[in-house]
Design an enzyme around this catalytic site. Structure first.
Site, PDB file in Angstrom:
ATOM      1  CD  GLU A  89      21.830 -18.560  15.195  1.00 43.96           C
ATOM      2  OE1 GLU A  89      21.654 -17.880  14.170  1.00 43.96           O
ATOM      3  OE2 GLU A  89      21.425 -18.190  16.320  1.00 43.96           O
ATOM      4  CG  HIS A 121      14.086 -16.845   6.407  1.00 41.93           C
ATOM      5  ND1 HIS A 121      13.767 -15.963   7.413  1.00 41.93           N
ATOM      6  CD2 HIS A 121      13.175 -16.618   5.437  1.00 41.93           C
ATOM      7  CE1 HIS A 121      12.710 -15.256   7.061  1.00 41.93           C
ATOM      8  NE2 HIS A 121      12.328 -15.628   5.866  1.00 41.93           N
TER       9      HIS A 121
END
Ligand SMILES: [Zn+2]
Length: 674
Positions: free
Chosen positions: A465, A471
């Protein structure tokens, strides 16, 4: 009454939503005003009598819907991570309204005419690459949403979208209710034999909270498999637990799945595609149904053979207990025995080495420092959405502030199952915003005063996660449409899977895997044995995943008009037809609780995980074999891939890192499928 806090932009650092001021009753009015405001903004765009320009149409569209975005990100997180009856009601009201709102924009003929005109003349507009891409992506999105259809078809499309949105919400709420209802209530601690003392105490506490004082309750995770199955010594209890898991929700959600599949097939046909799957993948990196089917077909045979080999090994160990044939409820239990016997790995002995705070700071954050130079400072002065959630400010190597990371790590009854990442504020140079990202996990709370000890899988999930979080944090794009994780679904799991590699990098592991009591480092030979034992479970893991994927695929490749009368029967037939029906390995999700595909945007896209894993395995090989120092590799990966979001073709970003198109070899090797 004080003013609705959503009505104005947040004045907090990073425009963090003002959680301390937000009340349940603020959501609905904010949604209503947010949708109305955006429609007024769209009306202003189309009222412009002058020629459409990139600025007065595309950029104006990007800037529209600020209030709606503000309330929507907060609400979606809140209703997932800490829901209440009232929030469930708001969601049931709002999701069809949002579908209607989406259609009001995408089926607006005047707006589409402007976009189409710009699209037609795009070569002469002198746009930079990201702006040109914005125009092309918007054009595609309108087309895929039915902008070209006639009046009657558009009316039907609106009806389909509204009904699908409402059904998706009902499906999710049924899953939540079924998970609660199917929890296994046990009368005596003896029935829990095999579980650790902590786990038994946890089950007693769980019972107390749920109104079964004096008993023991095993709550269900959303997957078919349940963690306790690996330890419960009483075969009949295992059987009951798995039966409760596999049987939940079918009465209510079976008919909903049938209806949703039919509506999606009809919508696909309206939009010019032979099936919903064809419609979905046309806009993914995979491109075609054939490309996905080919990859899946290539994996099924070797994966099943692998699982059967594992079953034989399990049967050998189980024979000592007088168990003849391995049933689904025996698999995890005897896998654990094989792990202990053949690999001398005992899951229970690992947990003390994985204390949450250490794993987070000395593992996850440490790896982000190693590869990207990041550092983290907790900001207890900033309020998040729940007292459990913690806010961290993230800094670059040179001290520049990058964004906020919020971690909400613990399970609670009001949180949905699984683990996920959300963006609360999207990075965009157009809006000048820096990112605020959030991870939700479901790590069980220990007894008061006890340390939070994690399983191997939970540690992996935390790294995973956080890969999504990076990202989002590293996003460096101009337009919000392309920000961070706004990439195709069959690409988005790639960066998060890559981040899992840090979990077992020797220099990272040695830094965080320390015994919480003694400080002793996890012995390296134990790490080697764990890795070997991981290889052993690949047959099971690949088959349960592929079974769920092929189930999703079957539901969404049905052509329009094909009648399905019974969801369970359809499921059984689909798995058999795909060659993935291994009785002792149920699909990771059965239809009735497959919320990815019936409630959260992964319909005909569950294949995305293995599709992304091709890129992941290939990139991990690149990280390990490129000869660059870790920090430099991290920089290349960040610059060429993580920071790009969807501002360029993701496969181009992949090529920019690895130097060629993706290859499947590393994935096949990793999963033992060669
Ligand atoms: Zn993920």
């Amino acid at each position: 009454m004080t003013e609705n806090p959503f009505f104005r932009p947040s004045t907090l650092d990073y425009e963090l939503p003002p959680f301390a001021e937000i009340r349940e009753e603020h959501y609905l009015p904010a949604y209503e005003r947010g949708m109305a405001e955006q429609l007024a903004e769209i009306a202003a765009i189309t009222a412009d009598r002058g020629l459409p320009t990139f600025e007065n149409t595309l950029v104006a569209l990007e800037r529209s819907g600020e209030l709606l975005r503000r309330v929507d990100v907060v609400f979606r997180n809140q209703s997932s991570s800490d829901t209440t009856d009232l929030l469930d009601e708001v969601e049931a009201k709002v999701s069809p309204l949002l579908a209607v709102h989406h259609d009001a924009i995408h089926l607006d003929r005047a707006l589409f005419a402007r976009i189409e005109e710009l699209y037609r003349t795009r070569a002469g507009l002198g746009l930079d690459p990201e702006s040109l891409r914005l125009l092309e992506r918007r054009y595609t999105a309108f087309e895929r949403s039915g902008a070209r259809l006639g009046e009657a078809e558009q009316a039907r499309l609106r009806g389909l979208n509204a009904e699908l949105a409402a059904l998706g919400t009902t499906f999710q709420q049924n899953v939540n209710a079924a998970n609660r209802a199917a929890a296994l209530v046990l009368d005596s601690a003896a029935e829990l034999a095999g579980l650790s003392e902590d786990a038994i105490a946890g089950a007693a506490e769980n019972a107390r909270v749920l109104g079964h004082e004096g008993k023991y309750v095993l709550s269900l995770q959303n997957t078919s498999g349940q963690p306790a199955l690996a330890q419960l010594a009483d075969r009949s209890v295992r059987e009951r637990l798995l039966a409760a898991s596999l049987g939940r929700g079918i009465e209510d959600n079976g008919p909903i799945a049938i209806r949703m599949a039919a509506l999606r097939a009809e919508r696909a046909e309206l939009l010019g595609h032979p099936s919903h799957a064809a419609y979905v993948v046309a806009d993914e990196t995979a491109g075609t149904v054939e490309a996905v089917s080919a990859l899946l077909a290539r994996l099924v045979g070797p994966a099943v053979a692998n699982a059967r080999r594992e079953a034989a090994e399990l049967a050998r160990v189980a024979a000592a207990d007088g168990v003849g044939e391995i049933a689904a409820h025996d698999w995890a239990y005897y896998s654990e025995k094989v792990r202990q016997e053949s690999f001398q790995v005992d899951a229970a002995l690992l947990r003390p080495y994985f204390e949450l705070e250490r794993v987070l700071r000395d593992g996850v954050f440490f790896a982000a420092n190693l590869a990207y130079g990041l550092s983290f400072t907790e900001r207890p002065d900033l309020t998040a959405h729940h007292p459990d959630a913690r806010v961290f400010e993230v800094f670059e190597e040179d001290g520049t502030a990058l964004g906020l990371f919020i971690g909400d790590f613990h399970a609670r009854a009001s949180k949905r199952g699984g683990a996920w990442m959300d963006s609360l504020v999207e990075q965009s140079e157009l809006t000048g915003r820096r990112p605020v990202v959030l991870n939700n996990l479901n790590i069980p709370r220990p007894a008061p005063g006890e340390p939070v000890l994690m399983s191997w899988d939970e540690v992996r999930t935390l790294f995973h996660e956080f890969g999504h979080a990076l990202h989002g944090l590293f996003s460096r794009v101009r337009y919000p449409l392309f920000s961070g994780t706004a990439v195709p679904r069959d690409f988005v799991e790639f960066p998060s899977q890559v981040n899992e590699m840090w979990m077992v990098r020797p220099e990272v592991l040695a830094n965080y895997a320390r015994h919480h009591g003694t400080g002793e480092v996890l012995p390296p030979e134990l790490v080697e044995r764990i890795t070997a034992a991981e290889g052993f479970g690949q047959g099971f893991r690949t088959v349960e995943y592929l079974a769920a994927t092929l189930l999703d695929w079957a539901w969404h490749t049905v052509p329009r008009g094909e009648e399905i009368t019974d969801a369970e029967e359809f499921e059984a037939r689909a798995l058999a037809a795909a060659g993935i029906a291994v009785e002792a390995v149920p699909p990771r999700y059965r239809t009735a609780y497959f919320q990815h595909v019936f409630a959260s945007g992964y319909s005909a896209a569950y294949y995305a995980y293995i599709w992304s894993e091709v890129l992941d395995a290939d990139s991990v090989q690149w990280f390990e074999g490129n000869g660059l120092p870790v920090r430099e590799s991290g920089e290349v990966f960040r610059r060429e891939l993580l920071s790009r979001g969807f501002s360029r073709n993701p496969l181009e970003s992949f090529r920019a890192v690895v130097g060629r198109a993706p290859e499947t070899g590393p994935l096949l090797a990793r999963r033992g499928l060669l």
